[in-house]
Design a protein around this motif. Structure first.
Motif, PDB file in Angstrom:
ATOM      1  N   GLY A   1       0.805  -1.216   0.000  1.00 23.94           N
ATOM      2  CA  GLY A   1       0.000   0.000   0.000  1.00 23.94           C
ATOM      3  C   GLY A   1       0.835   1.260   0.000  1.00 23.94           C
ATOM      4  N   ARG A   2       1.977   1.236  -0.657  1.00 26.38           N
ATOM      5  CA  ARG A   2       2.871   2.398  -0.642  1.00 26.38           C
ATOM      6  C   ARG A   2       2.253   3.587  -1.389  1.00 26.38           C
ATOM      7  N   ASP A   3       2.696   4.762  -1.022  1.00 23.05           N
ATOM      8  CA  ASP A   3       2.313   5.991  -1.721  1.00 23.05           C
ATOM      9  C   ASP A   3       3.271   6.148  -2.895  1.00 23.05           C
ATOM     10  N   TRP A   4       2.782   5.819  -4.086  1.00 24.57           N
ATOM     11  CA  TRP A   4       3.676   5.788  -5.248  1.00 24.57           C
ATOM     12  C   TRP A   4       4.188   7.174  -5.637  1.00 24.57           C
ATOM     13  N   SER A   5       3.386   8.206  -5.406  1.00 17.94           N
ATOM     14  CA  SER A   5       3.851   9.559  -5.753  1.00 17.94           C
ATOM     15  C   SER A   5       5.056   9.944  -4.901  1.00 17.94           C
ATOM     16  N   LEU A   6       5.020   9.580  -3.612  1.00 17.55           N
ATOM     17  CA  LEU A   6       6.168   9.851  -2.740  1.00 17.55           C
ATOM     18  C   LEU A   6       7.352   8.961  -3.091  1.00 17.55           C
ATOM     19  N   PHE A   7       7.070   7.702  -3.449  1.00 19.95           N
ATOM     20  CA  PHE A   7       8.137   6.771  -3.823  1.00 19.95           C
ATOM     21  C   PHE A   7       8.887   7.249  -5.065  1.00 19.95           C
ATOM     22  N   LEU A   8       8.145   7.765  -6.041  1.00 26.08           N
ATOM     23  CA  LEU A   8       8.760   8.167  -7.309  1.00 26.08           C
ATOM     24  C   LEU A   8       9.380   9.560  -7.265  1.00 26.08           C
ATOM     25  N   GLN A   9       9.050  10.359  -6.247  1.00 27.47           N
ATOM     26  CA  GLN A   9       9.536  11.742  -6.211  1.00 27.47           C
ATOM     27  C   GLN A   9      11.058  11.864  -6.291  1.00 27.47           C
TER      28      GLN A   9
ATOM     29  N   LEU B   1      10.964 -10.144 -13.324  1.00 28.68           N
ATOM     30  CA  LEU B   1      12.279 -10.440 -12.741  1.00 28.68           C
ATOM     31  C   LEU B   1      12.178 -11.064 -11.351  1.00 28.68           C
ATOM     32  N   ASN B   2      10.951 -11.295 -10.906  1.00 26.35           N
ATOM     33  CA  ASN B   2      10.737 -11.854  -9.558  1.00 26.35           C
ATOM     34  C   ASN B   2      11.365 -10.995  -8.464  1.00 26.35           C
ATOM     35  N   VAL B   3      11.177  -9.680  -8.586  1.00 20.55           N
ATOM     36  CA  VAL B   3      11.696  -8.744  -7.591  1.00 20.55           C
ATOM     37  C   VAL B   3      10.603  -8.482  -6.560  1.00 20.55           C
ATOM     38  N   PRO B   4      10.846  -8.788  -5.275  1.00 20.73           N
ATOM     39  CA  PRO B   4       9.848  -8.519  -4.231  1.00 20.73           C
ATOM     40  C   PRO B   4       9.558  -7.025  -4.142  1.00 20.73           C
ATOM     41  N   MET B   5       8.347  -6.673  -3.780  1.00 23.56           N
ATOM     42  CA  MET B   5       7.949  -5.269  -3.723  1.00 23.56           C
ATOM     43  C   MET B   5       8.847  -4.446  -2.806  1.00 23.56           C
ATOM     44  N   GLU B   6       9.297  -5.047  -1.705  1.00 24.58           N
ATOM     45  CA  GLU B   6      10.129  -4.300  -0.755  1.00 24.58           C
ATOM     46  C   GLU B   6      11.556  -4.095  -1.265  1.00 24.58           C
TER      47      GLU B   6
ATOM     48  N   ARG C   1       6.772   4.391 -15.696  1.00 24.59           N
ATOM     49  CA  ARG C   1       5.400   4.391 -15.217  1.00 24.59           C
ATOM     50  C   ARG C   1       5.218   3.281 -14.175  1.00 24.59           C
ATOM     51  N   ILE C   2       4.260   3.490 -13.281  1.00 28.54           N
ATOM     52  CA  ILE C   2       4.025   2.511 -12.222  1.00 28.54           C
ATOM     53  C   ILE C   2       3.706   1.148 -12.810  1.00 28.54           C
ATOM     54  N   SER C   3       2.878   1.105 -13.857  1.00 27.74           N
ATOM     55  CA  SER C   3       2.521  -0.175 -14.479  1.00 27.74           C
ATOM     56  C   SER C   3       3.752  -0.883 -15.016  1.00 27.74           C
ATOM     57  N   SER C   4       4.696  -0.121 -15.597  1.00 31.48           N
ATOM     58  CA  SER C   4       5.929  -0.717 -16.135  1.00 31.48           C
ATOM     59  C   SER C   4       6.814  -1.248 -15.012  1.00 31.48           C
ATOM     60  N   ILE C   5       6.847  -0.516 -13.896  1.00 29.63           N
ATOM     61  CA  ILE C   5       7.638  -0.971 -12.742  1.00 29.63           C
ATOM     62  C   ILE C   5       7.082  -2.289 -12.219  1.00 29.63           C
TER      63      ILE C   5
ATOM     64  N   SER D   1      16.229  -1.415  -5.194  1.00 29.65           N
ATOM     65  CA  SER D   1      17.540  -1.987  -5.546  1.00 29.65           C
ATOM     66  C   SER D   1      17.439  -3.003  -6.678  1.00 29.65           C
ATOM     67  N   GLY D   2      16.255  -3.606  -6.844  1.00 30.46           N
ATOM     68  CA  GLY D   2      16.101  -4.663  -7.834  1.00 30.46           C
ATOM     69  C   GLY D   2      15.774  -4.185  -9.231  1.00 30.46           C
ATOM     70  N   ILE D   3      15.212  -2.989  -9.345  1.00 30.17           N
ATOM     71  CA  ILE D   3      14.908  -2.408 -10.659  1.00 30.17           C
ATOM     72  C   ILE D   3      15.755  -1.151 -10.804  1.00 30.17           C
ATOM     73  N   GLU D   4      16.696  -1.209 -11.719  1.00 27.08           N
ATOM     74  CA  GLU D   4      17.746  -0.179 -11.787  1.00 27.08           C
ATOM     75  C   GLU D   4      17.452   0.958 -12.755  1.00 27.08           C
ATOM     76  N   ASP D   5      16.358   0.839 -13.511  1.00 27.66           N
ATOM     77  CA  ASP D   5      16.081   1.859 -14.525  1.00 27.66           C
ATOM     78  C   ASP D   5      14.761   2.583 -14.291  1.00 27.66           C
ATOM     79  N   ILE D   6      14.356   2.705 -13.013  1.00 29.17           N
ATOM     80  CA  ILE D   6      13.155   3.503 -12.728  1.00 29.17           C
ATOM     81  C   ILE D   6      13.388   4.935 -13.194  1.00 29.17           C
ATOM     82  N   ALA D   7      14.589   5.452 -12.917  1.00 24.81           N
ATOM     83  CA  ALA D   7      15.014   6.744 -13.469  1.00 24.81           C
ATOM     84  C   ALA D   7      15.890   6.463 -14.682  1.00 24.81           C
ATOM     85  N   GLY D   8      15.554   7.077 -15.803  1.00 24.40           N
ATOM     86  CA  GLY D   8      16.316   6.820 -17.026  1.00 24.40           C
ATOM     87  C   GLY D   8      16.713   8.096 -17.746  1.00 24.40           C
TER      88      GLY D   8
END
Length: 267
Positions: A3-11, A60-65, A49-53, A69-76
């Motif tokens: 239930g994370r706040d995605w807007s704060l996570f992506l800021q 890649l079987n990356v746990p949400m938590e 985008r959140i859907s792409s993440i 560290s598991g997805i390295e290209d959120i910022a591109g």
């Protein structure tokens, strides 16, 4: 899904992209000022985008938590170059920076993918100063030529359409297109100096014209109306005949007239 706040996570990622775009664009401007040529043609950036993440985390079987560290290209960041040799120069400039740390690099130019994909990837650790303190985020910097970028953009669109399962005939056509793009890059590299000479010549001509028109306007400011009007008529005639040498001489003459006008106004 948590239930994370995605807007704060992506800021922090959004902040990282904006800051890095400014820094690389400033680098381009500085290199052009110092050396009259910059290996950086232009810079773009995006946050996934959140859907792409979520789709990538699932693939890649990356746990949400562990997404940070598991997805390295959120910022591109994408840095486009004119020539293949420029890519390696840009990579060296990034390695030398103190405001970001290289985590690792992937050379998909020397070792291009089976699909034909070519690009140079650098995963960097970028520090972002937030309201809660320093936050280190991972960002992917892709450095590629314009031809590589055109091909990659088309491939990305097709993969999206076919959901990563391209028909064999489309796959083969893409490979041939990648080979054609690579050949184009090679040919451009072979005539690199001719291209650069032409671009530098065009830029010098453009700068001279800008200087002439600016100085003429400044003469009007000093109330040298008749003199300014005569210079404008002479410039118009030379421009009509595309006489670059005479325009350079006129620029010097106008510059001298402007200096006299400034001296007289200060007396």
């Amino acid at each position: 899904m948590d239930g994370r706040d995605w807007s704060l996570f992506l800021q922090p990622y959004e902040q990282a992209v904006e800051e890095m775009k400014v820094k690389f664009k400033t680098l381009r401007t500085e290199l052009k000022a110092r050396e009259s040529y910059a290996p950086i043609e232009f810079v773009t950036g995006r946050v996934k985008r959140i859907s792409s993440i979520l789709e990538k985390a699932k693939r890649l079987n990356v746990p949400m938590e562990q997404i940070s560290s598991g997805i390295e290209d959120i910022a591109g960041i994408r840095i486009m170059c004119q020539f293949v040799d420029d890519i390696h120069q840009v990579a060296s400039l990034i390695r030398a920076r103190k405001d970001m740390k290289i985590v690792y690099e992937k050379d998909y130019i020397t070792n291009y993918k089976d699909s034909g994909y070519r690009s140079y990837h650098m995963i960097v650790d970028y520090p972002v100063q937030t309201a809660l303190g320093l936050n280190h985020v991972l960002a992917e910097v892709q450095v590629r030529t314009l031809a590589m970028n055109f091909w990659a953009t088309i491939e990305h669109s097709l993969n999206y359409k076919y959901k990563e399962s391209l028909p064999e005939d489309v796959r083969e056509r893409l490979k041939k297109a990648a080979e054609a793009a690579a050949l184009l890059d090679m040919e451009m590299s072979n005539i690199r100096q001719e291209i650069l000479d032409a671009q530098i010549g065009f830029e010098k001509k453009s700068n001279i014209v800008s200087s002439v028109l600016s100085d003429i306007q400044e003469l009007y400011f000093f109330h040298r109306i008749r003199e300014a009007a005569q210079f404008q008529l002479r410039f118009n005639e030379l421009w009509e005949h595309e006489d670059a040498y005479a325009i350079r001489q006129l620029a010097e003459e106008i510059g001298q007239a402007l200096q006299r006008a400034k001296k007289q106004s200060s007396v």
